[in-house]
Motif scaffolding. Sequence first.
Motif, PDB file in Angstrom:
ATOM      1  N   GLY A  13      -1.667   6.582  -6.136  1.00 39.54           N
ATOM      2  CA  GLY A  13      -0.988   7.678  -5.432  1.00 39.54           C
ATOM      3  C   GLY A  13       0.182   8.151  -5.949  1.00 39.54           C
ATOM      4  N   ALA A  14       0.639   9.281  -5.337  1.00 37.38           N
ATOM      5  CA  ALA A  14       2.076   9.975  -5.793  1.00 37.38           C
ATOM      6  C   ALA A  14       2.885  10.391  -4.588  1.00 37.38           C
ATOM      7  N   LYS A  15       4.228  10.014  -4.698  1.00 36.03           N
ATOM      8  CA  LYS A  15       5.101  10.345  -3.668  1.00 36.03           C
ATOM      9  C   LYS A  15       5.409  11.994  -3.785  1.00 36.03           C
ATOM     10  N   ASP A  16       5.581  12.237  -4.994  1.00 36.51           N
ATOM     11  CA  ASP A  16       5.680  13.803  -5.378  1.00 36.51           C
ATOM     12  C   ASP A  16       4.829  14.023  -6.473  1.00 36.51           C
ATOM     13  N   TYR A  17       3.409  14.739  -6.039  1.00 33.86           N
ATOM     14  CA  TYR A  17       2.376  15.002  -7.083  1.00 33.86           C
ATOM     15  C   TYR A  17       2.926  15.520  -8.139  1.00 33.86           C
ATOM     16  N   GLU A  18       3.536  16.704  -8.003  1.00 32.44           N
ATOM     17  CA  GLU A  18       3.999  17.530  -9.184  1.00 32.44           C
ATOM     18  C   GLU A  18       4.941  16.879 -10.130  1.00 32.44           C
ATOM     19  N   GLU A  19       5.875  16.082  -9.778  1.00 33.98           N
ATOM     20  CA  GLU A  19       6.658  15.307 -10.413  1.00 33.98           C
ATOM     21  C   GLU A  19       6.116  14.137 -11.078  1.00 33.98           C
ATOM     22  N   SER A  20       5.216  13.618 -10.615  1.00 32.71           N
ATOM     23  CA  SER A  20       4.374  12.457 -11.077  1.00 32.71           C
ATOM     24  C   SER A  20       3.757  13.083 -12.252  1.00 32.71           C
ATOM     25  N   LEU A  21       2.974  14.263 -12.121  1.00 37.66           N
ATOM     26  CA  LEU A  21       2.313  14.793 -13.220  1.00 37.66           C
ATOM     27  C   LEU A  21       3.285  15.081 -14.291  1.00 37.66           C
ATOM     28  N   ARG A  22       4.407  15.520 -14.000  1.00 38.82           N
ATOM     29  CA  ARG A  22       5.342  15.828 -15.080  1.00 38.82           C
ATOM     30  C   ARG A  22       5.670  14.686 -15.812  1.00 38.82           C
ATOM     31  N   LYS A  53      -2.814  13.313  -4.933  1.00 39.13           N
ATOM     32  CA  LYS A  53      -1.759  13.857  -4.059  1.00 39.13           C
ATOM     33  C   LYS A  53      -1.725  13.174  -2.750  1.00 39.13           C
ATOM     34  N   ALA A  54      -1.335  11.682  -2.784  1.00 36.61           N
ATOM     35  CA  ALA A  54      -1.433  11.129  -1.415  1.00 36.61           C
ATOM     36  C   ALA A  54      -0.403   9.917  -1.372  1.00 36.61           C
ATOM     37  N   PHE A  55       0.320   9.828  -0.474  1.00 37.15           N
ATOM     38  CA  PHE A  55       1.307   8.612  -0.466  1.00 37.15           C
ATOM     39  C   PHE A  55       1.259   7.698   0.714  1.00 37.15           C
ATOM     40  N   VAL A  56       0.852   6.587   0.577  1.00 34.84           N
ATOM     41  CA  VAL A  56       0.933   5.462   1.657  1.00 34.84           C
ATOM     42  C   VAL A  56       1.733   4.555   1.312  1.00 34.84           C
ATOM     43  N   LYS A  57       2.956   4.482   1.649  1.00 27.73           N
ATOM     44  CA  LYS A  57       4.103   3.526   1.142  1.00 27.73           C
ATOM     45  C   LYS A  57       3.600   2.099   0.768  1.00 27.73           C
ATOM     46  N   ASP A  58       2.944   1.459   1.466  1.00 27.67           N
ATOM     47  CA  ASP A  58       2.560   0.167   1.296  1.00 27.67           C
ATOM     48  C   ASP A  58       1.586   0.105   0.393  1.00 27.67           C
ATOM     49  N   TRP A  59       0.687   0.814   0.048  1.00 26.46           N
ATOM     50  CA  TRP A  59      -0.061   1.033  -0.961  1.00 26.46           C
ATOM     51  C   TRP A  59       0.701   1.343  -2.439  1.00 26.46           C
ATOM     52  N   VAL A  60       1.278   2.513  -2.384  1.00 27.37           N
ATOM     53  CA  VAL A  60       1.742   2.586  -3.554  1.00 27.37           C
ATOM     54  C   VAL A  60       2.937   1.579  -3.957  1.00 27.37           C
ATOM     55  N   ASP A  61       3.804   1.064  -2.931  1.00 25.90           N
ATOM     56  CA  ASP A  61       4.667  -0.056  -3.470  1.00 25.90           C
ATOM     57  C   ASP A  61       3.952  -1.189  -3.775  1.00 25.90           C
TER      58      ASP A  61
END
Length: 122
Positions: A13-22, A53-61
């Motif tokens: 996942g990505a908290k900020d999809y565009e920033e993660s792509l960069r 483009k999905a952010f689930v805090k517990d998953w990403v963390d």
Amino acid sequence: MKVQAKSIRPFIGAKDYEESLRFYRTLGFEIKSLGPVMSVIRISEGHFFYLQKAFVKDWVDNTMLFLEVEDLQSYWEAVKVLGLPDKFPGVRLSTIQFQEWGAEFFLHDPSGILWHIGSFKP
């Protein structure tokens, strides 16, 4: 049954999809958009992952990936020179840690995904 695998492609996942792509583009990974909410990212031949483009805090963390590289020292130096922590808030890069099984360094992406980048002893 023996699996004849050709690749494995985790989804992250990505908290900020565009920033993660960069961020991943800056690392030199190739990005192919699969639509407005997902891309496939190629690290090298046969090594891919999907960025959502999905952010689930517990998953990403709790997401960690291990990337094995041929020459850890050279790759660490190449990543360090990119200055990722200065360019992307939240990004952290460690020094190389030597273990009995090999060595690794840690790289947190902008969302907090933890990459273990290492090499195993022969």
